[in-house]
Structure formats: C-alpha cells, structure tokens
Write a protein that holds these residues in place. Structure first.
Motif, short mmCIF file in Angstrom:
data_model
loop_
_atom_site.label_atom_id
_atom_site.label_comp_id
_atom_site.label_asym_id
_atom_site.label_seq_id
_atom_site.Cartn_x
_atom_site.Cartn_y
_atom_site.Cartn_z
N UNK A 151 0.81 -1.16 -0.20
CA UNK A 151 0.64 0.06 -0.03
C UNK A 151 0.86 1.62 -0.47
N UNK A 152 1.88 1.57 0.97
CA UNK A 152 2.81 2.22 0.68
C UNK A 152 3.81 2.72 -0.17
N UNK A 153 3.74 1.97 -1.29
CA UNK A 153 5.24 1.52 -2.26
C UNK A 153 5.03 2.87 -3.29
N UNK A 154 3.86 4.02 -3.15
CA UNK A 154 3.60 5.03 -4.03
C UNK A 154 2.89 5.37 -3.09
N UNK A 155 3.40 7.26 -3.29
CA UNK A 155 3.09 8.08 -2.72
C UNK A 155 1.97 9.22 -3.60
N UNK A 156 0.74 9.44 -3.01
CA UNK A 156 -0.45 10.73 -3.84
C UNK A 156 -0.37 11.64 -3.81
N UNK A 157 -1.19 13.10 -5.26
CA UNK A 157 -0.73 13.67 -4.53
C UNK A 157 -2.65 13.92 -4.89
N UNK A 158 -3.09 14.36 -3.74
CA UNK A 158 -4.39 13.92 -3.35
C UNK A 158 -4.93 16.05 -3.34
N UNK A 159 -6.16 15.86 -3.77
CA UNK A 159 -7.05 16.67 -4.06
C UNK A 159 -8.30 16.26 -2.93
N UNK A 160 -9.18 17.36 -2.60
CA UNK A 160 -10.57 16.15 -2.20
C UNK A 160 -11.54 18.24 -2.02
N UNK A 161 -13.02 17.84 -2.23
CA UNK A 161 -14.04 18.48 -1.64
C UNK A 161 -14.85 17.66 -0.33
N UNK A 162 -14.77 18.88 0.32
CA UNK A 162 -14.61 18.77 1.38
C UNK A 162 -17.14 19.26 1.62
N UNK A 163 -18.45 18.41 1.67
CA UNK A 163 -19.16 18.74 1.63
C UNK A 163 -20.15 17.92 2.82
N UNK A 164 -21.45 18.85 2.99
CA UNK A 164 -21.73 18.68 4.38
C UNK A 164 -22.77 17.29 4.37
N UNK A 165 -23.66 17.31 2.52
CA UNK A 165 -24.92 16.86 2.91
C UNK A 165 -24.86 15.92 1.51
N UNK A 166 -25.18 14.43 1.54
CA UNK A 166 -25.07 13.93 0.02
C UNK A 166 -25.89 14.47 -1.03
N UNK A 167 -26.97 15.48 -0.94
CA UNK A 167 -27.12 15.45 -2.06
C UNK A 167 -26.39 16.71 -2.16
N UNK A 168 -25.86 17.65 -1.76
CA UNK A 168 -25.16 18.69 -2.27
C UNK A 168 -23.49 17.57 -2.99
N UNK A 169 -23.19 16.89 -2.62
CA UNK A 169 -22.29 16.34 -3.05
C UNK A 169 -23.07 15.77 -4.37
N UNK A 170 -23.84 15.23 -4.44
CA UNK A 170 -23.65 14.43 -6.11
C UNK A 170 -24.39 15.89 -6.61
N UNK A 171 -24.49 17.61 -6.38
CA UNK A 171 -24.66 18.05 -7.59
C UNK A 171 -23.25 18.05 -8.03
N UNK A 172 -22.11 18.52 -6.72
CA UNK A 172 -20.81 18.81 -6.83
C UNK A 172 -20.25 17.54 -8.11
#
Length: 282
Positions: A151-172
């Motif tokens: 699992x740790x053989x590679x490292x990942x450049x990660x971005x995220x969007x954190x949202x408060x509800x499932x509905x908002x997440x589906x819209x995004x």
C-alpha cells in the motif's frame, strides 16, 4: 543619535512590551528602590509594585524562546526582563480590577496550570526513561520496510472537496462530470477551509496517512481521476488523484526527529491509558 535596531527576538515578544518598554524600565527603577514586599524578593532581579521577578523566571522565559528557535542577542536578557516587567504591570492592574475572579479567567488559569503540570510530568518520565537510539533505528527500519511494497510503495498527490450532505455532494459530482474546474469548486464549496484555499490540494500522502475508507479510494484511482462521493464522520468527500510517484523514504538522519516524535506520542498515549485504568472517572 543612532536609531536602535530590534532583533527578531524583539519582534517575537508581545507587542505591548515595546510600547511599555520605557515605562517598564522606569517602573523597575522605582520598584527596585522600594522595600521588598515578600521573602521571594531577596532573590529578585527586579520588583514591580512589590511583586518579585526572579532570575529563575527570567532564565525560564529565555530558555523557552531558545527552544522555539529564537536567537539570543547581547540585549536579550534586558529585553526579556522588560517583557516580564510589562506583563506584571498589566497583570497587577488586572488583579486590582478583580479580573482574576472572573469565572472565564479562572478557567483559563486552571487550564494553564494543568498544562504546566502535564508538561512537567511527561518531561520527568522521559528524563528517567529516554527514547533509545536502538528503538529509533528499529522503528525507522520498520517504517522503511513498509514502503518497499504494498500500500505504501507509492505516494499520491491528492485533492478533495468536503461537503455537508449527500445531496450537495451529488450536485458537485455532476458539475465535475460536466468538466467544471475541481479547483474552483473546492475553493467555493469545500468545508475543509485550509485545503479549499489551495484549490482542494492536500499535498503528497501515503495511503497509511489517509483515514479509511478514503485510503482505499485513493488506491483505486488513476492519475487525474475523480472519485464518487464517499461518506466519513467528517462529511461527504470527493477525491482527485493529481499525480502518483514512487515513494522515496528519507535517510535515517533526516527522518530521525520525526521518528522520535512518533515514538514519544505513542508512549504518551500508552501512559495516559495506564493512568486511566486506575482512575475513577464518572
């Protein structure tokens, strides 16, 4: 007449000490000529309205500054003394105004006293039971081995969007499917404000540094791909893997301090758990 130059230490000290520096010096001159108000003043470097400022206080303040990387110039002791005088001038007036009797002030003072005792307790433990070089090297080797494969053989450049509800997440998610900018949506919508300010960027991460189940999601994504919304106790996450690279571990000397910190943190947790076993907590 030359203009005095202030060091980084001067800038580090409370700003009001600069404004009160000359006043504090005058107060100290006056206080040093007055009768001493208690037994401790016999060891005082200065007294302020009868309250002693001891050499021990002065030394401890300077040691704290040095521990935080401040450079001690030739005028450091004088500047720190002026800071302590300024603090006592303000603290003394606060006591006159009975501010120390306010519930919120009492609570803060109690927390500060508690923190001093906690720090002293752990310092005493690690003085008697220091982290051994052998333990540090063993832990480094253990971590190094874990990065050679899996699992740790590679490292990942990660971005995220954190949202408060499932509905908002589906819209995004739909907006992203329509090729809207991940970075702009993160800046506008993400509840994780530190990463939102960076367009959602979390930096380079190993899977072991990522909470579950997000670690598995990252491992499943290809470079440039975006996940479906995933729920954790923090909210709904949409992740993007910006890049992937082979993890290059730091040398023992470069990693040593971080390894020691990890061992200390782990031991602190164990020690607290042991105290909790014998405690009465209601």
């Amino acid at each position: 007449m030359t203009t005095p130059r202030f060091s980084h230490l001067a800038q580090y000290l409370l700003c009001f000490s600069l404004a009160l520096g000359s006043v504090a010096a005058l107060a100290a001159e006056k206080a040093s000529k007055e009768p001493k108000a208690n037994a401790d003043t016999s060891k005082a470097v200065k007294t302020v309205n009868g309250v002693a400022i001891s050499q021990e206080q002065l030394n401890h303040f300077m040691q704290n500054l040095q521990a935080q990387g401040q450079q001690m110039g030739p005028d450091a002791e004088k500047m720190v003394l002026n800071e302590l005088i300024a603090r006592e001038l303000v603290a003394g007036d606060a006591r006159k105004k009975k501010l120390d009797a306010l519930p919120e002030v009492k609570a803060q003072v109690k927390l500060m006293q508690q923190q001093v005792l906690v720090d002293a307790w752990f310092a005493d433990y690690f003085k008697k039971n220091p982290i051994k070089e052998e333990d540090v090297r063993n832990e480094y080797n253990r971590q190094l081995e874990s990065t050679k494969s899996g699992r740790n053989a590679n490292e990942y450049s990660v971005s995220q969007i954190l949202l408060g509800s499932e509905q908002e997440a589906q819209e995004v998610s739909k907006r992203l499917e329509n090729n809207e900018s991940f970075e702009r949506i993160a800046q506008d919508k993400s509840l994780d404000k530190p990463s939102a300010a960076q367009g959602g960027k979390l930096g380079w991460l190993l899977p072991s540094m990522i909470v579950r189940p997000l670690d598995d999601i990252v491992l499943s994504l290809k470079k440039g791909s975006v996940s479906n919304p995933v729920q954790t106790n923090l909210g709904w996450h949409i992740l993007k893997v910006e890049d992937i690279r082979k993890f290059k571990p730091a040398s023992f000397e470069d990693a040593k301090n971080n390894v020691i910190k990890g061992l200390v943190d782990a031991k602190r947790k164990v020690l607290v758990e042991e105290l909790a076993k014998n405690a009465v907590i209601k």
